[in-house]
Design a protein around this motif. Sequence first.
Motif, PDB file in Angstrom:
ATOM      1  N   SER A  16      75.657 -61.438 169.681  1.00 37.94           N
ATOM      2  CA  SER A  16      75.442 -61.157 171.092  1.00 37.94           C
ATOM      3  C   SER A  16      74.919 -59.741 171.334  1.00 37.94           C
ATOM      4  CB  SER A  16      76.760 -61.380 171.849  1.00 37.94           C
ATOM      5  OG  SER A  16      76.622 -60.976 173.177  1.00 37.94           O
ATOM      6  N   VAL A  17      75.595 -58.721 170.803  1.00 38.97           N
ATOM      7  CA  VAL A  17      75.160 -57.352 171.111  1.00 38.97           C
ATOM      8  C   VAL A  17      74.049 -56.851 170.209  1.00 38.97           C
ATOM      9  CG1 VAL A  17      77.380 -56.661 172.066  1.00 38.97           C
ATOM     10  CG2 VAL A  17      76.873 -56.169 169.682  1.00 38.97           C
ATOM     11  N   PHE A  18      73.970 -57.365 168.976  1.00 40.61           N
ATOM     12  CA  PHE A  18      72.963 -56.814 168.062  1.00 40.61           C
ATOM     13  C   PHE A  18      71.734 -57.715 167.991  1.00 40.61           C
ATOM     14  CE2 PHE A  18      71.346 -55.373 163.886  1.00 40.61           C
ATOM     15  CZ  PHE A  18      71.160 -54.042 164.224  1.00 40.61           C
ATOM     16  N   ALA A  19      71.954 -58.964 167.567  1.00 39.80           N
ATOM     17  CA  ALA A  19      70.809 -59.874 167.479  1.00 39.80           C
ATOM     18  C   ALA A  19      70.377 -60.318 168.872  1.00 39.80           C
ATOM     19  CB  ALA A  19      71.166 -61.084 166.626  1.00 39.80           C
ATOM     20  N   GLY A  20      71.156 -59.994 169.891  1.00 37.34           N
ATOM     21  CA  GLY A  20      70.794 -60.322 171.270  1.00 37.34           C
ATOM     22  C   GLY A  20      70.241 -59.100 171.983  1.00 37.34           C
ATOM     23  N   THR A  21      71.146 -58.346 172.621  1.00 42.55           N
ATOM     24  CA  THR A  21      70.731 -57.216 173.439  1.00 42.55           C
ATOM     25  C   THR A  21      69.901 -56.184 172.668  1.00 42.55           C
ATOM     26  OG1 THR A  21      72.876 -57.542 174.464  1.00 42.55           O
ATOM     27  CG2 THR A  21      71.597 -55.659 175.208  1.00 42.55           C
ATOM     28  N   THR A  22      70.401 -55.782 171.506  1.00 43.58           N
ATOM     29  CA  THR A  22      69.699 -54.756 170.739  1.00 43.58           C
ATOM     30  C   THR A  22      68.292 -55.219 170.366  1.00 43.58           C
ATOM     31  OG1 THR A  22      71.787 -53.942 169.873  1.00 43.58           O
ATOM     32  CG2 THR A  22      69.806 -53.325 168.660  1.00 43.58           C
TER      33      THR A  22
ATOM     34  N   GLY B 238      72.796 -47.989 166.172  1.00 40.41           N
ATOM     35  CA  GLY B 238      73.646 -48.084 164.986  1.00 40.41           C
ATOM     36  C   GLY B 238      75.088 -48.366 165.386  1.00 40.41           C
ATOM     37  N   HIS B 239      75.500 -47.721 166.492  1.00 45.98           N
ATOM     38  CA  HIS B 239      76.861 -47.952 166.980  1.00 45.98           C
ATOM     39  C   HIS B 239      77.032 -49.377 167.508  1.00 45.98           C
ATOM     40  CE1 HIS B 239      77.201 -43.572 166.794  1.00 45.98           C
ATOM     41  NE2 HIS B 239      78.511 -43.775 166.748  1.00 45.98           N
ATOM     42  N   THR B 240      75.997 -49.870 168.213  1.00 45.02           N
ATOM     43  CA  THR B 240      76.131 -51.242 168.739  1.00 45.02           C
ATOM     44  C   THR B 240      76.306 -52.224 167.584  1.00 45.02           C
ATOM     45  OG1 THR B 240      73.770 -51.753 168.721  1.00 45.02           O
ATOM     46  CG2 THR B 240      74.649 -50.734 170.719  1.00 45.02           C
ATOM     47  N   PHE B 241      75.637 -51.916 166.468  1.00 40.55           N
ATOM     48  CA  PHE B 241      75.761 -52.772 165.287  1.00 40.55           C
ATOM     49  C   PHE B 241      77.211 -52.806 164.808  1.00 40.55           C
ATOM     50  CE2 PHE B 241      75.852 -52.862 160.587  1.00 40.55           C
ATOM     51  CZ  PHE B 241      75.369 -54.138 160.391  1.00 40.55           C
ATOM     52  N   VAL B 242      77.800 -51.611 164.697  1.00 46.97           N
ATOM     53  CA  VAL B 242      79.175 -51.540 164.190  1.00 46.97           C
ATOM     54  C   VAL B 242      80.148 -52.196 165.176  1.00 46.97           C
ATOM     55  CG1 VAL B 242      81.036 -50.004 163.458  1.00 46.97           C
ATOM     56  CG2 VAL B 242      78.673 -49.480 162.866  1.00 46.97           C
TER      57      VAL B 242
ATOM     58  N   TYR C 232      81.022 -62.851 174.933  1.00 48.34           N
ATOM     59  CA  TYR C 232      81.890 -62.031 174.090  1.00 48.34           C
ATOM     60  C   TYR C 232      80.985 -61.192 173.205  1.00 48.34           C
ATOM     61  CZ  TYR C 232      85.138 -60.709 170.372  1.00 48.34           C
ATOM     62  OH  TYR C 232      85.880 -59.996 169.447  1.00 48.34           O
ATOM     63  N   PRO C 233      81.209 -59.877 173.148  1.00 48.31           N
ATOM     64  CA  PRO C 233      80.254 -59.003 172.461  1.00 48.31           C
ATOM     65  C   PRO C 233      80.382 -59.029 170.940  1.00 48.31           C
ATOM     66  CG  PRO C 233      82.032 -57.717 173.379  1.00 48.31           C
ATOM     67  CD  PRO C 233      82.284 -59.124 173.796  1.00 48.31           C
ATOM     68  N   ASP C 234      80.053 -60.133 170.313  1.00 52.69           N
ATOM     69  CA  ASP C 234      80.088 -60.178 168.854  1.00 52.69           C
ATOM     70  C   ASP C 234      78.765 -59.664 168.304  1.00 52.69           C
ATOM     71  OD1 ASP C 234      78.330 -62.295 169.313  1.00 52.69           O
ATOM     72  OD2 ASP C 234      78.923 -63.218 167.409  1.00 52.69           O
ATOM     73  N   LEU C 235      78.622 -59.742 166.992  1.00 53.54           N
ATOM     74  CA  LEU C 235      77.431 -59.181 166.356  1.00 53.54           C
ATOM     75  C   LEU C 235      76.151 -59.828 166.878  1.00 53.54           C
ATOM     76  CD1 LEU C 235      76.470 -57.227 164.140  1.00 53.54           C
ATOM     77  CD2 LEU C 235      76.502 -59.155 162.558  1.00 53.54           C
TER      78      LEU C 235
ATOM     79  N   LEU D 128      84.398 -59.545 163.318  1.00 49.15           N
ATOM     80  CA  LEU D 128      85.499 -59.572 162.345  1.00 49.15           C
ATOM     81  C   LEU D 128      86.832 -59.816 163.035  1.00 49.15           C
ATOM     82  CD1 LEU D 128      84.534 -56.660 159.912  1.00 49.15           C
ATOM     83  CD2 LEU D 128      84.407 -59.116 159.500  1.00 49.15           C
ATOM     84  N   LEU D 129      87.010 -59.209 164.217  1.00 52.71           N
ATOM     85  CA  LEU D 129      88.278 -59.363 164.940  1.00 52.71           C
ATOM     86  C   LEU D 129      88.530 -60.820 165.300  1.00 52.71           C
ATOM     87  CD1 LEU D 129      90.739 -58.132 166.494  1.00 52.71           C
ATOM     88  CD2 LEU D 129      89.254 -58.082 168.507  1.00 52.71           C
ATOM     89  N   VAL D 130      87.549 -61.431 165.970  1.00 48.96           N
ATOM     90  CA  VAL D 130      87.773 -62.802 166.430  1.00 48.96           C
ATOM     91  C   VAL D 130      87.860 -63.761 165.241  1.00 48.96           C
ATOM     92  CG1 VAL D 130      85.400 -63.583 166.805  1.00 48.96           C
ATOM     93  CG2 VAL D 130      87.232 -64.406 168.289  1.00 48.96           C
ATOM     94  N   SER D 131      87.109 -63.454 164.156  1.00 51.19           N
ATOM     95  CA  SER D 131      87.177 -64.316 162.975  1.00 51.19           C
ATOM     96  C   SER D 131      88.553 -64.225 162.327  1.00 51.19           C
ATOM     97  CB  SER D 131      86.117 -63.918 161.949  1.00 51.19           C
ATOM     98  OG  SER D 131      84.847 -63.969 162.521  1.00 51.19           O
ATOM     99  N   ALA D 132      89.049 -63.000 162.199  1.00 52.65           N
ATOM    100  CA  ALA D 132      90.357 -62.821 161.549  1.00 52.65           C
ATOM    101  C   ALA D 132      91.454 -63.506 162.369  1.00 52.65           C
ATOM    102  CB  ALA D 132      90.664 -61.338 161.384  1.00 52.65           C
ATOM    103  N   LEU D 133      91.437 -63.276 163.684  1.00 49.48           N
ATOM    104  CA  LEU D 133      92.434 -63.927 164.543  1.00 49.48           C
ATOM    105  C   LEU D 133      92.330 -65.440 164.411  1.00 49.48           C
ATOM    106  CD1 LEU D 133      92.208 -61.817 167.829  1.00 49.48           C
ATOM    107  CD2 LEU D 133      94.154 -61.973 166.285  1.00 49.48           C
ATOM    108  N   GLY D 134      91.088 -65.920 164.462  1.00 48.89           N
ATOM    109  CA  GLY D 134      90.853 -67.367 164.376  1.00 48.89           C
ATOM    110  C   GLY D 134      91.351 -67.930 163.059  1.00 48.89           C
ATOM    111  N   ILE D 135      91.048 -67.257 161.958  1.00 49.11           N
ATOM    112  CA  ILE D 135      91.426 -67.767 160.638  1.00 49.11           C
ATOM    113  C   ILE D 135      92.941 -67.843 160.505  1.00 49.11           C
ATOM    114  CG2 ILE D 135      91.531 -67.110 158.189  1.00 49.11           C
ATOM    115  CD1 ILE D 135      88.581 -66.397 158.366  1.00 49.11           C
ATOM    116  N   VAL D 136      93.623 -66.775 160.904  1.00 51.30           N
ATOM    117  CA  VAL D 136      95.087 -66.752 160.773  1.00 51.30           C
ATOM    118  C   VAL D 136      95.716 -67.888 161.585  1.00 51.30           C
ATOM    119  CG1 VAL D 136      97.177 -65.463 161.331  1.00 51.30           C
ATOM    120  CG2 VAL D 136      95.233 -64.294 160.262  1.00 51.30           C
TER     121      VAL D 136
END
Lengths: 255, 386
Positions: B339-345, B73-77, B334-337, B84-92
Amino acid sequence: MLNINNNKDALAPVIDVSQVNKWYGQFHVLKDINLKVMRGEKIVICGPSGSGKSTLIRCINALEEHQQGDIVVDGTELTRDLKNIETIRREVGMVFQQFNLFPHLTVLENCTLAPIWVKKENRVEAEKTAMALLERVKIPEQADKYPGQLSGGQQQRVAIARSLCMNPEVMLFDEPTSALDPEMIKEVLDVMIELANEGMTMICVTHEMGFARTVADRMIFMDDGQIIEEGPPETFFNNPASERTQQFLGQILSH
Amino acid sequence: MLLRLWRDSAWRAVLFQVLLISLVLLFGGWIVDNTLTNLENRGISTGFDFLSQSAGFGIIQSLIEYNESLSFGHTFVVGLLNTLLVSALGIVFATLLGFGMGVARLSSNWLLAKVAAVYVEVFRNIPLLLQIFFWYFAVLSVLPSPRQSLSLFDIFFLNIRGVFLPEPVFDAGGMIAVWAFVVAAVLTVGLVLLNKRQRKNTGRPLPFLKATGALLLIGLPVVTFWLANGSLHWDVPHLKGFGFKGGIELLPELLALWFALTVYTAAFIAEVVRSGIESVSKGQKEAAAALGLRPGRVMNLVVIPQAMRVIIPPLTNQYLNLIKNSSLATAIGYPDLVSVFAGTTLNQTGQAIEVIAMTMAVYLTISLTVSMLMNMYNRWVALVER
């Protein structure tokens, strides 16, 4: 009004166009144009479409660049010097065929935009002037509406008020009633006549010959990039010298 | 009778819709049934119980407290926040760069216009994945080691391990001031909205709006900071052993993904902005110029505000693309959703359906939220017509 500019002389023409030539690529739009406009004079320019009349008045405030000849407005020569262009545009107001009000601003904001950003007036002051001028064009009650909510005639009157807010020396009118429904033409012309009676220097490109007879001090007929004929309205309408003028007047006055 | 119904356009429309919906339902039902049967045959358990199992793997970047003993559950969050971080930085940053380039491309300055044109043509025509590799392998991995870091005023450091920045550290009183700022920001937005409504209804703006806003945004945090006796110090990164300690650390994976997403998307945004600006009629620019406004002012006060309503819908598309493209993070670790969730998890739990469904739901939610916000903004800038 206080005059600091020494070049300003009540007897000197406020606009002096001499030997102006302009080409669009190969097309020679303005051919050796000479035109002097005195302070307080009202000039009406007419002529068939494509004759260069709009181009001529658009050269006066540098919306178009002329390639040869000199244009001097109120002592400032129109060159590529941006400072001069800015000075001239402050002194010369322009009203367009398509009104060109800013649709994202209210009527009042349309009127105060330039005074605030160009003349650095404070907002309260600018709004007061704007309201007074909207009063003069008889639409103070529309001040907080957006241009899209007004009729064509109302929009054009706002456009006139917007130009007047800059307190110009000269007003240029580029076919101000050509995009209007017939019943709205009169309300705009009435405002223009009033303005003329108050002594504003005006150059109007228009086909409203009734208006021309009422206010014009001088008529100018252009064709093919040249000034073919000019003179006081009585002679111009009753005894035009050139055959082309006669033909043109015959066409637009026949009905 | 039947023939007459068949020829009735309204009835026919209803009939076709009923048929279509039945077909879709039938197909969906078959898929679900088929999946459940197969899962049962192979003895795979379904459900979301795995989310509370211990994850057992580390993640190189986390915005929340995380270690390998915590649950899936934590890996998901963690993955979600990284996305969200990389998307927000990218969008701005893509928005800023894109607007700049879009305006530059229309500049009458020949050089500026050409530079912008070359930028757009180069970066929108090279695959994004390749650009991510470029930043990661060709730019960031040739940087010096931590001991030879490039530094700015000995506060900012750049090396092969990433970028290190000083971090502001607030105590409890300082945190209250930070929250006070958030409250002030919300209040200010409320005031602006109220002002817009009042202006529309009565034609009169709220008095002293700008002064009130400034007072709220600056005054409230300052006063609370002072009242709560807050303190603030900067945690400056410093060399320790083979790496840096303290401050904010931006990993090369984050930087590479952020730069690539920014530069790639900005090229598209530049085109969106250019077409928006070109959609504003020439008469508007002429009228503004005839009033004596300088070219920069004409752009900011007259052209851009009108171009916005043309720009926003395709701009929203670009934002959504950027968010979804951030899943290319997997390629450089980069450990995005994804990569870490749909990948490793997913690999560790084998709960493919649940994991993929959750991941899809997340992207759907983010995208729909973004497009909802953009639609609200679009209504806000829409022109008032009769």
